[in-house]
Design a protein around this motif. Structure first.
Motif, mmCIF file in Angstrom:
data_model
loop_
_atom_site.group_PDB
_atom_site.id
_atom_site.type_symbol
_atom_site.label_atom_id
_atom_site.label_comp_id
_atom_site.label_asym_id
_atom_site.label_seq_id
_atom_site.Cartn_x
_atom_site.Cartn_y
_atom_site.Cartn_z
ATOM 1 N N TYR A 1 0.840 -1.190 0.000
ATOM 2 C CA TYR A 1 0.000 0.000 0.000
ATOM 3 C C TYR A 1 0.876 1.242 0.000
ATOM 4 C CZ TYR A 1 -3.915 -3.068 0.962
ATOM 5 O OH TYR A 1 -4.847 -4.031 0.862
ATOM 6 N N PRO A 2 0.440 2.275 -0.568
ATOM 7 C CA PRO A 2 1.251 3.494 -0.545
ATOM 8 C C PRO A 2 1.305 4.087 0.860
ATOM 9 C CG PRO A 2 -0.899 3.967 -1.451
ATOM 10 C CD PRO A 2 -0.839 2.474 -1.255
ATOM 11 N N SER A 3 2.350 4.819 1.103
ATOM 12 C CA SER A 3 2.455 5.452 2.423
ATOM 13 C C SER A 3 1.434 6.597 2.515
ATOM 14 C CB SER A 3 3.858 6.016 2.624
ATOM 15 O OG SER A 3 3.994 7.214 1.866
ATOM 16 N N GLN A 4 1.286 7.144 3.702
ATOM 17 C CA GLN A 4 0.339 8.258 3.864
ATOM 18 C C GLN A 4 0.970 9.597 3.490
ATOM 19 O OE1 GLN A 4 -2.343 8.341 7.262
ATOM 20 N NE2 GLN A 4 -1.611 6.309 7.833
ATOM 21 N N HIS A 5 2.201 9.536 2.960
ATOM 22 C CA HIS A 5 2.851 10.789 2.568
ATOM 23 C C HIS A 5 1.971 11.509 1.538
ATOM 24 C CE1 HIS A 5 5.686 13.699 1.121
ATOM 25 N NE2 HIS A 5 6.655 13.241 1.963
ATOM 26 N N PRO A 6 1.599 12.705 1.829
ATOM 27 C CA PRO A 6 0.670 13.397 0.906
ATOM 28 C C PRO A 6 1.177 13.468 -0.523
ATOM 29 C CG PRO A 6 0.868 14.612 2.960
ATOM 30 C CD PRO A 6 1.894 13.518 3.012
ATOM 31 N N VAL A 7 2.501 13.643 -0.709
ATOM 32 C CA VAL A 7 3.027 13.738 -2.070
ATOM 33 C C VAL A 7 2.892 12.398 -2.789
ATOM 34 C CG1 VAL A 7 5.088 14.167 -3.451
ATOM 35 C CG2 VAL A 7 4.583 15.621 -1.493
ATOM 36 N N ALA A 8 3.159 11.324 -2.045
ATOM 37 C CA ALA A 8 3.027 9.990 -2.648
ATOM 38 C C ALA A 8 1.580 9.737 -3.049
ATOM 39 C CB ALA A 8 3.495 8.928 -1.650
ATOM 40 N N LEU A 9 0.674 10.155 -2.214
ATOM 41 C CA LEU A 9 -0.749 9.948 -2.534
ATOM 42 C C LEU A 9 -1.188 10.836 -3.706
ATOM 43 C CD1 LEU A 9 -2.186 9.687 1.087
ATOM 44 C CD2 LEU A 9 -2.005 7.846 -0.599
ATOM 45 N N PHE A 10 -0.612 12.045 -3.760
ATOM 46 C CA PHE A 10 -0.944 12.921 -4.891
ATOM 47 C C PHE A 10 -0.431 12.336 -6.208
ATOM 48 C CE2 PHE A 10 0.310 16.502 -7.670
ATOM 49 C CZ PHE A 10 -0.970 16.948 -7.987
ATOM 50 N N GLU A 11 0.801 11.742 -6.150
ATOM 51 C CA GLU A 11 1.347 11.100 -7.360
ATOM 52 C C GLU A 11 0.466 9.929 -7.792
ATOM 53 O OE1 GLU A 11 6.103 12.067 -6.725
ATOM 54 O OE2 GLU A 11 5.435 9.973 -6.885
ATOM 55 N N ARG A 12 -0.018 9.199 -6.801
ATOM 56 C CA ARG A 12 -0.940 8.087 -7.089
ATOM 57 C C ARG A 12 -2.191 8.622 -7.814
ATOM 58 N NH1 ARG A 12 -2.092 3.009 -5.177
ATOM 59 N NH2 ARG A 12 -0.229 1.818 -4.671
ATOM 60 N N ALA A 13 -2.698 9.713 -7.290
ATOM 61 C CA ALA A 13 -3.909 10.301 -7.886
ATOM 62 C C ALA A 13 -3.640 10.747 -9.326
ATOM 63 C CB ALA A 13 -4.388 11.480 -7.043
ATOM 64 N N THR A 14 -2.472 11.375 -9.500
ATOM 65 C CA THR A 14 -2.136 11.872 -10.839
ATOM 66 C C THR A 14 -2.027 10.707 -11.828
ATOM 67 O OG1 THR A 14 -0.942 13.692 -9.800
ATOM 68 C CG2 THR A 14 -0.494 13.290 -12.113
ATOM 69 N N ARG A 15 -1.419 9.629 -11.397
ATOM 70 C CA ARG A 15 -1.306 8.459 -12.284
ATOM 71 C C ARG A 15 -2.685 7.889 -12.608
ATOM 72 N NH1 ARG A 15 2.897 6.434 -8.932
ATOM 73 N NH2 ARG A 15 4.900 7.224 -9.642
ATOM 74 N N ALA A 16 -3.528 7.907 -11.620
ATOM 75 C CA ALA A 16 -4.885 7.389 -11.842
ATOM 76 C C ALA A 16 -5.632 8.248 -12.864
ATOM 77 C CB ALA A 16 -5.659 7.363 -10.516
ATOM 78 N N VAL A 17 -5.423 9.534 -12.761
ATOM 79 C CA VAL A 17 -6.071 10.431 -13.728
ATOM 80 C C VAL A 17 -5.499 10.174 -15.128
ATOM 81 C CG1 VAL A 17 -6.430 12.859 -14.388
ATOM 82 C CG2 VAL A 17 -6.571 12.196 -11.992
ATOM 83 N N ASP A 18 -4.169 9.985 -15.187
ATOM 84 C CA ASP A 18 -3.519 9.636 -16.464
ATOM 85 C C ASP A 18 -4.196 8.426 -17.096
ATOM 86 O OD1 ASP A 18 -1.580 11.541 -16.634
ATOM 87 O OD2 ASP A 18 0.029 10.321 -15.741
ATOM 88 N N ARG A 19 -4.368 7.410 -16.275
ATOM 89 C CA ARG A 19 -4.953 6.168 -16.799
ATOM 90 C C ARG A 19 -6.374 6.391 -17.305
ATOM 91 N NH1 ARG A 19 -2.275 3.947 -12.401
ATOM 92 N NH2 ARG A 19 -4.162 3.993 -11.122
ATOM 93 N N ASP A 20 -7.098 7.180 -16.574
ATOM 94 C CA ASP A 20 -8.488 7.453 -17.000
ATOM 95 C C ASP A 20 -8.501 8.214 -18.334
ATOM 96 O OD1 ASP A 20 -9.566 6.179 -14.894
ATOM 97 O OD2 ASP A 20 -9.991 7.974 -13.701
ATOM 98 N N ARG A 21 -7.580 9.147 -18.474
ATOM 99 C CA ARG A 21 -7.526 9.898 -19.728
ATOM 100 C C ARG A 21 -7.150 8.979 -20.888
ATOM 101 N NH1 ARG A 21 -2.869 10.816 -22.285
ATOM 102 N NH2 ARG A 21 -1.865 11.534 -20.369
ATOM 103 N N GLU A 22 -6.161 8.081 -20.627
ATOM 104 C CA GLU A 22 -5.743 7.148 -21.681
ATOM 105 C C GLU A 22 -6.885 6.214 -22.058
ATOM 106 O OE1 GLU A 22 -1.003 7.038 -20.430
ATOM 107 O OE2 GLU A 22 -2.300 5.331 -19.948
ATOM 108 N N ALA A 23 -7.650 5.847 -21.071
ATOM 109 C CA ALA A 23 -8.786 4.949 -21.352
ATOM 110 C C ALA A 23 -9.801 5.637 -22.270
ATOM 111 C CB ALA A 23 -9.451 4.533 -20.040
#
Lengths: 648, 332
Positions: B160-182
């Motif tokens: 699981y990702p750490s609770q580090h806000p930056v790590a979670l923000f990067e996770r979110a950004t990647r998720a948005v990337d994937r949604d856009r690619e889809a």
């Protein structure tokens, strides 16, 4: 229901207001400057979906290009390669529209976002508030032209109550010369007015002053009507025919032989009446012809004295050699001569408080009038005038002053308008409403320069005429140079193609640059209209008048050259009696002087008798021709009686 | 990442989040999160040559000033990531993704009528660390039926990702990337299914099996974080002149589909950085790969006019793709 052709847009930098909004359209939409559109709001206000009507006053087009340099770079500086780009840049057509009307009218709010539709005929009527005077029972609409945009063709009506009074009145036309727009527009509008002016509002006639060229000389002759114009006539419900009732008036040339008009071709003379005035008529308007330098207080007093005490009166004075009855310029000159001789005999410097110098000056100025206005003013006092008191409904009275000196034009205008005014005040002109058309308003009512009698009269009509039914239709090339109160009082204004310099004057600042550009490039037959009901100027097309145009008329009916006295008499009398021949005229007039013959002709034309020959001949009976006395018979010598011793 | 003032969508989602998480702190202005680059690190990767035995620069045959393009449409997608609040430091992100195909009709670009442009908005939040959000039922998700994407799921290694806000923000950004690619893939597949004129895709085409195998889709990649050349081949590619392409090679990422690819220089790089005007083109496998590469290269070069200015990437970007981006910016 039509499909939307645009959408309202507003940004912080370019917001919509209650009087202006912006919208974009597809690139190939039929919207242009002057197009009327309808906006349908999306949010109800007080339970009503707002409908906003506007007219396009400005247009913008641009692409997503940030700098022109980018386009240069993109095509390596070679314009010819621009066409090879596989895609066109995204491009916008953005328009600004001025609000014509909002429904509901209250609360007055900025134009909301919504779809934009091309206005249909019914929309145009609402947008221009024409619905108020086109509704059942009102019907004061006078078609002035057709508004065209996209597939919409809508008749534009002027409100007769605002064109001919009592609400507002007068019409002014501006346009460059040479395109025949001004004259054509007036001819068309008079035709429409005569067709559609509601019966319940009474009778109407027009007096048109033809001040230049032959433009108004063939109103009774059919003109060429193109098919496109026929369709316009049909749409506007006006018969494409010449005016059925037209009467022409023109003074004589200085020689007095023929009428001084472009319409003096023999084939058209039957509808031309000579316009001649005598001393009495002219003296009433002496101040038109005498400027302030001529007429000081002393001279004015003498003129008043002549007007009140001398003209048309038996005048006697111990100083004078005889009694005078002054009825003509010739009589007046004789009177002056007698007065001056009497003063010389008395060796006096003044007579009845008038100084001899003043008397000589006034004599000079008044006598001069008959010279300056020769052909109009008769020495003999005969009067041939417009039919004041018996004007007839739907008749155009054209007064041709085109070939006259400026003084004579001013005199004619001043006297005719004054007479019209007097008769309208007394309600005995013969018609209830009268349109007076004057072209070249720059000249007659200039914005600057000294105050003239004619300008005062025009101002008077513009400001008070509508209460009398006296309506001014005026035209000029430069509206900015016309007296502001004359054009300002014109409820309706028409504009044809305009000169760029004129459009640069402050009076046109209210128009958008695009509207001004359109005005500078209007085609023949197109007008911009301002009318009290229209909150913005509207562009319309009107049909070419169905009367013969001046140039065509002048070619078909060339102006007659100066003719001999006999021929002139023949031409004048023949419309009254076609059986009259030249030999007959020559036989009757052989023994008389030119003045006597002209006087006989004028009297005949004035009387229009049934038996023209008899009447004309009778004019000469008073003159006994000089006859060589026969040699007296020698008394016969009485023979002496044969038985007379003193007879020889 | 966009941190402009709240728009209509942001306001709507903020209203909901305040109901769900009364303790949430709303971010009005710029995000305080460190700007990070969540993309892959720049790398060189070898690829299998398909044309010849060594990488070389090839002058594109038939190239002239009046070269035309057969591309009939352009596909691009955009994304916007905005941290709209945080729950005790844990970032809650509003992601907006969009994609559209703009077809060319009479040289003008217009939206493809068979598949409307797509705009999706979602909330991206670490549900593992904000459990109250995990229990939101569809009935509570507002009129827009807001979907919440969990940014705290375990990775393929089960971590699981750490609770580090930056790590979670990067996770979110990647998720948005994937949604856009889809979204992009969905539209590209729909286009290829209809077998219409070639589609200019902004980016690679190897994600979708259908698209990567279709002659209707051509991918044009502007960024070069991964360069499919090494050694002398790199020198060859960097030295490409305007109107030259590299030899064709095959790109076969492990998780994606195999496609043919080549580098193409759109503009002279003299006086610019070596990547100036350099794109990598992806196309489906073809028996006549060299001819196809020349043909497609001519189209791509033709699409450099009109210029995509004022976009900063105008040296590599076609006007059609800029038009897509402008369109998506207007609707999303």
């Amino acid at each position: 229901m039509s499909t939307a052709l645009g959408r309202v847009v507003a940004t912080e930098r370019k917001p919509n207001t209650p009087h202006e909004f912006h919208f974009w359209t597809a690139i190939d939409s039929p919207v242009g400057i002057g197009t009327i559109v309808r906006v349908e709001g999306s949010q109800p206000i007080d339970g009503h979906i707002p409908h906003i009507y506007g007219i396009v006053v400005e247009g913008f087009s641009y692409t997503d290009l940030q700098s022109p340099m980018h386009d240069v770079l993109g095509h390596d500086g070679l314009p010819t390669t621009a066409g090879y780009a596989p895609s066109e840049r995204a491009e916008i057509r953005l328009y600004t529209a001025a609000v014509l009307r909002q429904i509901p009218e209250e609360p007055l709010q900025p134009v909301p976002m919504g779809q934009v539709f091309l206005a249909e005929e019914a929309d145009v009527q609402i947008a221009l508030r024409m619905d108020s005077y086109l509704k059942e029972g009102a019907s004061t609409g006078i078609p002035v032209g057709v508004y065209r945009a996209g597939g919409t063709e809508a008749v534009i009506y002027l409100d007769a109550d605002f064109l001919l009074g009592p609400e507002a009145a007068h019409l002014n036309i501006t346009g460059v010369s040479g395109l025949a727009t001004k004259t054509s527009a007036v001819e068309w509008l008079l035709a429409s007015l005569f067709t559609h002016f509601p019966d319940e509002k009474g009778s109407i006639a027009a007096v048109a002053f033809n001040v230049k060229g032959p433009d108004l000389c063939y109103l009774d002759q059919p003109g060429k009507v193109e098919d496109s114009d026929k369709a316009l006539y049909e749409k506007l419900r006006v018969d494409p025919k010449p005016f059925p009732q037209v009467e022409y008036f023109a003074p004589y040339t200085a020689k007095g032989l023929s009428l001084n008009t472009f319409r003096n071709n023999e084939a058209l003379l039957d509808k031309v009446t000579p316009l001649t005035w005598g001393l009495r008529e002219v003296l009433q308007f002496a101040e038109v012809l005498l400027n302030k330098d001529d007429v000081d207080a002393k001279a004015d007093a003498l003129i008043d004295f002549i007007r009140e005490q001398v003209v048309d009166k038996e005048f006697s004075d111990p100083m004078l050699s005889k009694k005078h009855k002054v009825q003509s310029f010739a009589d007046l000159d004789a009177w002056f001569r007698d007065v001056l001789q009497g003063m010389e005999k008395k060796d006096g410097e003044s007579w009845r408080t008038h100084h001899v110098a003043t008397i000589r000056k006034v004599r000079n100025r008044l006598s001069n009038i008959s010279t300056r206005c020769a052909g109009l003013v008769t020495n003999t006092g005969e009067v041939s005038d417009l039919p004041f008191g018996s004007f007839t409904d739907r008749t155009v009275y054209v007064v041709d002053v085109a070939n006259l000196e400026e003084d004579a034009q001013d005199l004619i205008f001043a006297r005719i308008v004054s007479k019209l005014r007097e008769h309208l005040e007394r309600r005995d002109l013969g018609v209830k409403h009268l349109v007076v058309f004057v072209d070249e308003l720059n000249k007659y009512a200039p914005g600057d320069g000294q105050d003239t009698y004619v300008r005062k009269m025009l101002l008077d009509i513009a400001e008070r005429g509508r209460y009398l039914g006296l309506v001014l239709f005026s035209a000029q090339q430069f509206r900015s140079q016309v007296h502001r109160r004359v054009v300002g009082n014109s409820g309706t204004s028409l504009f044809g193609r305009m000169d760029a310099d004129e459009l640069a004057t402050p009076g046109y600042a209210v128009l958008s640059p695009a509207t001004r550009t359109k005005l500078a490039t209007l085609e023949k037959g197109q007008l911009m209209i301002r009318h009290p009901h229209f909150t913005q100027p509207i562009f319309v097309r009107f049909p070419r008048p169905s009367v013969m145009q001046g140039r065509e008329g002048a070619e078909r009916y060339p102006q007659s050259a100066d003719v001999s006295l006999d021929a002139a008499i023949l031409r004048a009398l023949r419309p009254l009696d076609p059986t009259i021949t030249l030999p007959w005229v020559q036989e009757i007039t052989a023994l008389y002087t030119e003045d006597e013959i002209i006087r006989a002709r004028n009297a005949t034309l004035l009387a229009r008798p049934e038996n023209v020959r008899a009447y004309f001949t009778a004019q000469f009976r008073k003159i006994i021709p000089a006859q060589t006395p026969a040699r007296p018979m020698a008394a016969s010598i009485k023979s002496a009686p044969e038985n007379d011793p003193y007879g020889f | 990442m966009n941190n402009a003032g709240p728009d209509t969508a942001s306001r709507a989602v903020l209203r909901l989040l305040r109901q769900w998480l009364p303790e949430m702190s709303v971010i009005d202005g710029a995000s305080s999160l460190e700007q990070t680059s969540p993309g892959d690190p720049p790398i060189l990767r070898s690829a299998q040559l398909v044309e010849g035995s060594a990488m070389r620069a090839i002058r594109i045959a038939g190239l002239s000033r009046d070269t035309t393009s057969d591309f009939g449409a352009f596909l691009d997608g955009t994304q916007r990531v905005r941290v709209i609040g945080h729950h005790f430091g844990l970032p809650i992100v509003l992601g907006t993704v969009s994609a559209a195909i703009r077809v060319r009709v009479n040289r003008r670009l217009t939206t493809w009528g068979h598949q409307p442009p797509r705009v999706d908005r979602k909330i991206y939040a670490p549900l593992r660390y904000i459990p109250s959000l995990a229990n939101i039922s569809p009935g509570e998700a507002g009129e827009a039926n807001w979907q919440i994407v969990d940014t705290s799921t375990a990775d393929k290694n089960g971590e699981y990702p750490s609770q580090h806000p930056v790590a979670l923000f990067e996770r979110a950004t990647r998720a948005v990337d994937r949604d856009r690619e889809a979204l992009e893939d969905e539209l590209a597949e729909a286009w290829c299914a209809r077998g219409e004129a070639p589609l200019f895709v902004d980016g690679g085409i190897s994600r979708s099996a259908r698209v990567s195998a279709s002659s209707c889709a051509i991918g044009v990649i502007k960024s070069h974080r991964t360069l499919y050349v090494e050694g002398d081949a790199l020198r060859t590619v960097m030295g490409l002149k305007r109107g030259e392409r590299s030899s064709i090679f095959r790109v076969s990422p492990r998780s994606r589909n195999s496609v043919l690819s080549w580098y193409l220089r759109l503009r002279d790089a003299d006086g610019h950085d070596p990547m100036w005007g350099l794109v990598r083109v992806e196309a489906a496998e073809s028996e006549r790969a060299a001819e196809r590469a020349d043909e497609v290269s001519r189209w791509v070069i033709a699409e450099t006019s009109p210029l995509a200015l004022p976009d900063g990437r105008w040296d590599k970007m076609s006007y059609g793709i800029r038009d897509c981006e402008e369109f998506l910016r207007a609707i999303s």
